[in-house]
Design a protein around this motif. Structure first.
Motif, short mmCIF file in Angstrom:
data_model
loop_
_atom_site.label_atom_id
_atom_site.label_comp_id
_atom_site.label_asym_id
_atom_site.label_seq_id
_atom_site.Cartn_x
_atom_site.Cartn_y
_atom_site.Cartn_z
N GLU A 1 0.82 -1.21 0.00
CA GLU A 1 0.00 0.00 0.00
C GLU A 1 0.85 1.26 0.00
O GLU A 1 0.36 2.34 -0.36
CB GLU A 1 -0.93 0.00 1.21
CG GLU A 1 -1.94 -1.15 1.20
CD GLU A 1 -2.81 -1.19 2.44
OE1 GLU A 1 -2.80 -0.20 3.21
OE2 GLU A 1 -3.49 -2.21 2.65
N GLY B 1 -3.13 -2.87 -5.46
CA GLY B 1 -2.77 -1.86 -6.44
C GLY B 1 -1.30 -1.78 -6.80
O GLY B 1 -0.89 -0.89 -7.56
N MET B 2 -0.50 -2.69 -6.28
CA MET B 2 0.93 -2.67 -6.57
C MET B 2 1.20 -3.35 -7.91
O MET B 2 0.71 -4.45 -8.17
CB MET B 2 1.69 -3.39 -5.45
CG MET B 2 3.21 -3.35 -5.57
SD MET B 2 4.00 -4.20 -4.16
CE MET B 2 5.09 -2.88 -3.57
N ARG B 3 1.99 -2.71 -8.75
CA ARG B 3 2.40 -3.32 -10.01
C ARG B 3 3.68 -4.11 -9.79
O ARG B 3 4.50 -3.75 -8.93
CB ARG B 3 2.60 -2.27 -11.10
CG ARG B 3 2.97 -2.89 -12.44
CD ARG B 3 2.96 -1.94 -13.59
NE ARG B 3 3.39 -2.60 -14.81
CZ ARG B 3 3.55 -2.00 -15.98
NH1 ARG B 3 3.32 -0.70 -16.09
NH2 ARG B 3 3.95 -2.68 -17.04
N ASP C 1 4.19 1.76 -5.19
CA ASP C 1 3.34 1.48 -6.35
C ASP C 1 3.94 0.46 -7.32
O ASP C 1 3.27 0.00 -8.24
CB ASP C 1 2.98 2.76 -7.09
CG ASP C 1 4.19 3.49 -7.68
OD1 ASP C 1 5.34 3.08 -7.39
OD2 ASP C 1 3.99 4.48 -8.41
N LEU C 2 5.21 0.08 -7.12
CA LEU C 2 5.86 -0.88 -8.00
C LEU C 2 6.81 -1.73 -7.20
O LEU C 2 7.63 -1.22 -6.42
CB LEU C 2 6.65 -0.15 -9.10
CG LEU C 2 7.51 -1.02 -10.01
CD1 LEU C 2 6.64 -1.93 -10.88
CD2 LEU C 2 8.42 -0.16 -10.90
N ALA D 1 6.51 4.43 -12.77
CA ALA D 1 6.26 4.36 -11.33
C ALA D 1 6.89 5.54 -10.60
O ALA D 1 7.85 6.15 -11.08
CB ALA D 1 6.81 3.06 -10.77
N GLU D 2 6.34 5.84 -9.44
CA GLU D 2 6.85 6.93 -8.61
C GLU D 2 7.45 6.44 -7.30
O GLU D 2 8.31 7.10 -6.73
CB GLU D 2 5.72 7.92 -8.31
CG GLU D 2 5.16 8.63 -9.54
CD GLU D 2 4.05 9.60 -9.20
OE1 GLU D 2 3.65 9.64 -8.01
OE2 GLU D 2 3.58 10.31 -10.10
N ARG D 3 6.99 5.28 -6.81
CA ARG D 3 7.44 4.79 -5.51
C ARG D 3 7.83 3.31 -5.62
O ARG D 3 7.11 2.43 -5.15
CB ARG D 3 6.34 4.98 -4.46
CG ARG D 3 5.90 6.42 -4.28
CD ARG D 3 4.82 6.57 -3.21
NE ARG D 3 3.70 5.66 -3.41
CZ ARG D 3 2.72 5.87 -4.29
NH1 ARG D 3 2.73 6.96 -5.05
NH2 ARG D 3 1.73 5.00 -4.42
#
Length: 342
Positions: A13, A47-49, A16-17, A211-213
Motif C-alpha cells: 500500500e 494496487g501494486m504493479r 506502487d511498483l 512508477a513513482e514509488r
C-alpha cells in the motif's frame, strides 16, 4: 547510519511498483517458494504493479513469464526485465545501430541484442565492436575463448551481470560472474556490467512502468540490495534465497536492506523499525539487542515468526549502529536467525 525504516501500512500500500528478483525470491529452480504466489497476488490486489527483474540473461521474457504463470504467479512478457535487455541498453550508450556484437550467451541475450539494432556475430574473426556475455547452461570453452580473443583485440566487453553463483533446486552453481572471470583472467580486462548491482535494470523497469514509488525485492545483498541502494530505491530482503538474517546483521552499509521479511507475504504486512533504548539496547516490539564489549547480546521476546523477525531487526540496528560508530563487533557473536518461511 543506513538502517531499517518503518512502514505503518503494508508495503504493497506504500509502494506502487515492486521490482521482484526471481531466483531465490519468486521461485528456486523450477520449484515454488513459500509465500510467493500468495504475497504477490495480495500485492496486486492492493494496487501494486510487479516487474520481475532478473540477472538471468539466458532466457526470453516469454519463457520467464510462462514459468511464473505456471507457479501461480500470472505474468506477461512485459512484466519481465532481464539482464539481457539491460546489457543491450548499455551497448546502445556507445554503439550505433548496425554495430557488430559477439554474443556469448543464450537465446534471451541474442534476442535483446538484435532488438536493439545490432548485428550478432559468433567469432572474434568477425571483428566485433563489442562482446556481450551472459549466462547460459550450454556455454563451453569454445564460446568463452572467442570472447577472450575478441576482447584481446579491443572489443568492448559488456557482461549481463557478475553473479558468481546461481541458486538451483540442487544447490548453488557457478553463475555468469564465474564465466566472465575466465575471460578477465585471460585478457586482464575488467568488463562493464549491466546487471545488478548496477542500477541500470531497476531504472529501465521504473521508466517502463512509469512508477513513482518503487520497492526493490531480493534475496542477495551484494546484487539486489546493493543495486537498490545504488539506484536510490528502498529495498526489501526476503530470507528465501542466498543471504540469511545473519548476513543482514553483518552487512556493509552499501548492501543493507531497508526492510526484512521471511518471504513475499511480507508485502502484505506493516514493518516496524527498531528504536534506541536505555543501556545501548535497540528494541522492536519487545525484542531487543545491543553490542556490549564487542559482542552482540540478544533479549528474546515472543518465540514466533514475528518475534524472531523483530529480534533480527533489533540485532541489525544494534550491529549497524556500533560498526558505523567505529566500534568492534565480533562476528562469532552473531548467531543464525531462523525465520519461518525460509
Amino acid at each position: 547510519m543506513s538502517g531499517l525504516i518503518a512502514c505503518e501500512v503494508p508495503l504493497a500500500e506504500r509502494f506502487d511498483l515492486a521490482l521482484v528478483d526471481l531466483d531465490g525470491v519468486a521461485y528456486k529452480g523450477h520449484e515454488p517458494i513459500h509465500g510467493a504466489a500468495a504475497g504477490l497476488k495480495g500485492a496486486r490486489e492492493r494496487g501494486m504493479r510487479l516487474v520481475f527483474v532478473t540477472n538471468n540473461a539466458s532466457r526470453e521474457p516469454e519463457s520467464v513469464a510462462a514459468q511464473l504463470s505456471g507457479l501461480g504467479i500470472p505474468a506477461d512478457p512485459d512484466d519481465v526485465m532481464t539482464a539481457a535487455q539491460a546489457a543491450a541498453g548499455v551497448l546502445a550508450t556507445r554503439l550505433a545501430p548496425g554495430a557488430k556484437v559477439l554474443v556469448v550467451g543464450g537465446a534471451g541475450l541474442v534476442t535483446a541484442v538484435k532488438a536493439a539494432g545490432f548485428v550478432v556475430v559468433t567469432s572474434a574473426d568477425d571483428k566485433p565492436d563489442a562482446v556481450a556475455q551472459g549466462f547460459a547452461p550450454e556455454l563451453g570453452w569454445t564460446q568463452i575463448a572467442e570472447a577472450a580473443y575478441a576482447v584481446q583485440r579491443g572489443s568492448w566487453h559488456v557482461a549481463s551481470n557478475m553473479d558468481l553463483s546461481l541458486p538451483t533446486a540442487r544447490g548453488m552453481a557457478p553463475g555468469n560472474g564465474a564465466l566472465v572471470a575466465a575471460v578477465r583472467a585471460a585478457t586482464g580486462v575488467t568488463p562493464d556490467s549491466a546487471g545488478k548491482p548496477a542500477p541500470t535494470m531497476f531504472q529501465l523497469a521504473v521508466k517502463r512502468a512509469d512508477a513513482e514509488r518503487p520497492l526493490v525485492i531480493g534475496d542477495r545483498l551484494d546484487t539486489d540490495l546493493a543495486g537498490a541502494r545504488a539506484a536510490g530505491y528502498p529495498g526489501l530482503h526476503v530470507l528465501t534465497g542466498v543471504n540469511s538474517g545473519r548476513d543482514d546483521v553483518l552487512a556493509i552499509p552499501a548492501e543493507r536492506p531497508d526492510f526484512i521479511g521471511a518471504d513475499l507475504y511480507s508485502l502484505l504486512v506493516a514493518h516496524p523499525a527498531p528504536e534506541a533504548a536505555d543501556g545501548g539496547w535497540w528494541a522492536t516490539r519487545g525484542a531487543a539487542a545491543r553490542v556490549h564489549d564487542g559482542r552482540l547480546e540478544l533479549h528474546h521476546a515472543a518465540d514466533d515468526a514475528d518475534g524472531r523477525l523483530d529480534l533480527l531487526r533489533s540485532a541489525c540496528a544494534a550491529a549497524w549502529s556500533a560498526v558505523d560508530a567505529g566500534r568492534r563487533l565480533a562476528a562469532d557473536s552473531v548467531p543464525e536467525f531462523p525465520v519461518a518461511g525460509t
